[in-house]
Design a protein around this motif. Structure first.
Motif, PDB file in Angstrom:
ATOM      1  N   ALA A 111      -4.302  -3.210  -3.869  1.00 47.62           N
ATOM      2  CA  ALA A 111      -4.191  -3.236  -2.402  1.00 47.62           C
ATOM      3  C   ALA A 111      -5.247  -4.161  -1.802  1.00 47.62           C
ATOM      4  N   GLY A 112      -6.444  -4.140  -2.389  1.00 46.17           N
ATOM      5  CA  GLY A 112      -7.549  -4.957  -1.864  1.00 46.17           C
ATOM      6  C   GLY A 112      -7.294  -6.443  -1.995  1.00 46.17           C
ATOM      7  N   GLU A 113      -6.390  -6.808  -2.921  1.00 41.55           N
ATOM      8  CA  GLU A 113      -6.073  -8.233  -3.099  1.00 41.55           C
ATOM      9  C   GLU A 113      -4.846  -8.659  -2.293  1.00 41.55           C
ATOM     10  N   SER A 114      -4.293  -7.734  -1.499  1.00 41.31           N
ATOM     11  CA  SER A 114      -3.064  -8.067  -0.755  1.00 41.31           C
ATOM     12  C   SER A 114      -3.398  -8.829   0.535  1.00 41.31           C
ATOM     13  N   LYS A 115      -2.399  -9.598   0.982  1.00 45.20           N
ATOM     14  CA  LYS A 115      -2.555 -10.311   2.263  1.00 45.20           C
ATOM     15  C   LYS A 115      -2.666  -9.311   3.409  1.00 45.20           C
ATOM     16  N   ASP A 116      -1.957  -8.191   3.250  1.00 44.83           N
ATOM     17  CA  ASP A 116      -1.996  -7.190   4.318  1.00 44.83           C
ATOM     18  C   ASP A 116      -3.394  -6.600   4.494  1.00 44.83           C
ATOM     19  N   ALA A 169       0.839  -1.206   0.000  1.00 48.29           N
ATOM     20  CA  ALA A 169       0.000   0.000   0.000  1.00 48.29           C
ATOM     21  C   ALA A 169       0.874   1.255   0.000  1.00 48.29           C
ATOM     22  N   ILE A 170       1.977   1.224   0.744  1.00 47.92           N
ATOM     23  CA  ILE A 170       2.876   2.387   0.757  1.00 47.92           C
ATOM     24  C   ILE A 170       3.450   2.618  -0.649  1.00 47.92           C
ATOM     25  N   GLY A 171       3.859   1.517  -1.287  1.00 45.87           N
ATOM     26  CA  GLY A 171       4.398   1.621  -2.649  1.00 45.87           C
ATOM     27  C   GLY A 171       3.383   2.215  -3.616  1.00 45.87           C
ATOM     28  N   LEU A 172       2.132   1.789  -3.460  1.00 47.84           N
ATOM     29  CA  LEU A 172       1.074   2.313  -4.339  1.00 47.84           C
ATOM     30  C   LEU A 172       0.788   3.793  -4.053  1.00 47.84           C
ATOM     31  N   ILE A 173       0.815   4.164  -2.771  1.00 49.88           N
ATOM     32  CA  ILE A 173       0.617   5.581  -2.418  1.00 49.88           C
ATOM     33  C   ILE A 173       1.708   6.427  -3.091  1.00 49.88           C
ATOM     34  N   LYS A 174       2.951   5.925  -2.992  1.00 48.26           N
ATOM     35  CA  LYS A 174       4.090   6.650  -3.582  1.00 48.26           C
ATOM     36  C   LYS A 174       3.924   6.773  -5.104  1.00 48.26           C
ATOM     37  N   ALA A 178      -0.532  -7.721  12.090  1.00 47.11           N
ATOM     38  CA  ALA A 178       0.871  -8.094  11.850  1.00 47.11           C
ATOM     39  C   ALA A 178       1.074  -8.135  10.337  1.00 47.11           C
ATOM     40  N   PHE A 179       1.431  -6.999   9.771  1.00 45.91           N
ATOM     41  CA  PHE A 179       1.577  -6.910   8.317  1.00 45.91           C
ATOM     42  C   PHE A 179       2.878  -7.566   7.857  1.00 45.91           C
ATOM     43  N   THR A 180       2.820  -8.196   6.699  1.00 48.78           N
ATOM     44  CA  THR A 180       4.008  -8.896   6.175  1.00 48.78           C
ATOM     45  C   THR A 180       4.552  -8.254   4.910  1.00 48.78           C
ATOM     46  N   GLY A 181       3.846  -7.243   4.411  1.00 53.27           N
ATOM     47  CA  GLY A 181       4.301  -6.600   3.173  1.00 53.27           C
ATOM     48  C   GLY A 181       3.864  -7.338   1.933  1.00 53.27           C
ATOM     49  N   LYS A 182       2.976  -8.335   2.108  1.00 52.77           N
ATOM     50  CA  LYS A 182       2.550  -9.147   0.946  1.00 52.77           C
ATOM     51  C   LYS A 182       1.111  -8.840   0.590  1.00 52.77           C
ATOM     52  N   GLU A 225      -6.733   5.642  -8.652  1.00 48.22           N
ATOM     53  CA  GLU A 225      -7.086   5.188  -7.299  1.00 48.22           C
ATOM     54  C   GLU A 225      -7.837   3.857  -7.357  1.00 48.22           C
ATOM     55  N   ALA A 226      -8.708   3.724  -8.356  1.00 48.29           N
ATOM     56  CA  ALA A 226      -9.445   2.461  -8.489  1.00 48.29           C
ATOM     57  C   ALA A 226      -8.472   1.310  -8.781  1.00 48.29           C
ATOM     58  N   GLN A 227      -7.485   1.582  -9.669  1.00 46.33           N
ATOM     59  CA  GLN A 227      -6.490   0.544  -9.993  1.00 46.33           C
ATOM     60  C   GLN A 227      -5.664   0.189  -8.759  1.00 46.33           C
ATOM     61  N   ALA A 228      -5.238   1.220  -8.040  1.00 45.50           N
ATOM     62  CA  ALA A 228      -4.405   0.990  -6.849  1.00 45.50           C
ATOM     63  C   ALA A 228      -5.189   0.218  -5.794  1.00 45.50           C
TER      64      ALA A 228
END
Ligand code: T3D
Length: 256
Positions: free
Chosen positions: A232-237, A202-207, A252-256, A225-228
């Motif tokens: 993000a919505g499909e991430s494990k985090d 999510a941080i990478g996408l914000i950047k 406990a986020f893993t960055g995945k 924003e819809a693409q991002a």
């Protein structure tokens, strides 16, 4: 591994230290190459979820090494050296902190501006030194500076070339936070660790999309924003964040 910088990982954070303290960490062509390699290394290492760039000794970076020859083609120095470094930093979808331990002058200030966060020691200062040697701000400086401080202040800083303190830089919005010299390293470590434990995707996408916002209109941004959000919505985090909220516990986020 490197001559002009050092690179190490501590936990989930990669530390890149400019390491020519007798020249206040001035840039050479070798340093440009080594910086690009180090940034790429941090980018490809999936265990790394935050990056810190700092300087050895009393300075952050004094910009281009002025003891080199004066008959070089500066345009080519920028295209081959500085620009790939700035592009690699911006393209890295991980948070990058400039830990500004001392003076950041010329392209050293540009390097700090190209990072996502700037934590300054109270001993730090910033100077658009280019004008004092008859040059123009480069390495992304004319791009980042007005975006951070506004056009009028950018003009003043670039043209007058006056040194500003960390405190003044913070008032201008250039610096995320200013910390006493004693607490500086601990604060940088704590900040980096905090970022490294956040949802990295999510941080990478914000950047990525904040950078696009400067050249996009509202409709384009709504679509970005819809693409991002789909990614993000499909991430494990995201799953972890939802579960943690419902279970009333810390995620406990893993960055995945
Ligand atoms: O390709 C191209 O060339 C174009 C690209 C240009 C990009 C740029 O970055 S242009 C701007 C280059 N940088 C500067 O003009 C800054 C020059 N340095 C300074 O103005 C001052 O050193 C500082 C304000 C950064 C710090 O001042 P101070 O009083 O704390 O330290 P100092 O005494 O001036 O410097 C300490 C030593 O570092 C000194 O060496 P010495 O006398 O102890 O042997 C000084 O010569 C050296 N040093 C500082 N900056 C540089 C440097 N040596 C080489 N290059 C430097 N940039």
């Amino acid at each position: 591994m490197f001559e002009t910088i050092s690179y190490e990982t501590r936990g989930k954070t990669a530390w890149i230290t400019l390491n020519r303290p007798d020249k206040l960490n001035a840039f050479t062509s070798l340093m440009h190459k080594e910086m690009v390699s180090a940034i790429k290394e941090a980018n490809k290492d999936s265990n790394v979820r935050a990056v810190v760039i700092t300087g050895a000794g009393r300075a952050f970076c004094s910009g281009q090494d002025l003891s080199g020859s004066t008959d070089t083609d500066y345009g080519e120095v920028l295209r081959k050296g500085y620009n790939p470094m700035v592009q690699a930093l911006v393209a890295m979808e991980k948070p990058v902190i400039a830990a500004v331990n001392g003076v950041a002058a010329g392209a050293g200030m540009s390097l700090a501006l190209a990072c996502d966060f700037r934590i300054a020691s109270e001993k730090a200062s910033f100077i658009e030194a280019f004008i004092h040697v008859g040059l123009v701000p480069d390495s992304g400086n004319l791009y980042f500076l007005p975006r951070l401080v506004g056009h009028a202040k950018a003009m003043e800083l670039a043209v007058m070339g006056e040194k500003i303190t960390a405190e003044q830089a913070q008032e201008l919005g250039l610096v995320t936070k200013t910390v006493s010299e004693e607490e500086f390293m601990l604060e940088v470590e704590t900040y980096a660790e905090k970022l490294a434990n956040m949802p990295t995707k999510a941080i990478g996408l914000i950047k990525r999309y904040l950078n696009k916002s400067w050249e996009s209109d509202l409709n384009e941004m709504l679509e970005y924003e819809a693409q991002a959000q789909k990614i993000a919505g499909e991430s494990k985090d995201h799953q972890e964040g939802l579960h943690a909220f419902l279970e009333k516990r810390k995620p406990a986020f893993t960055g995945k």
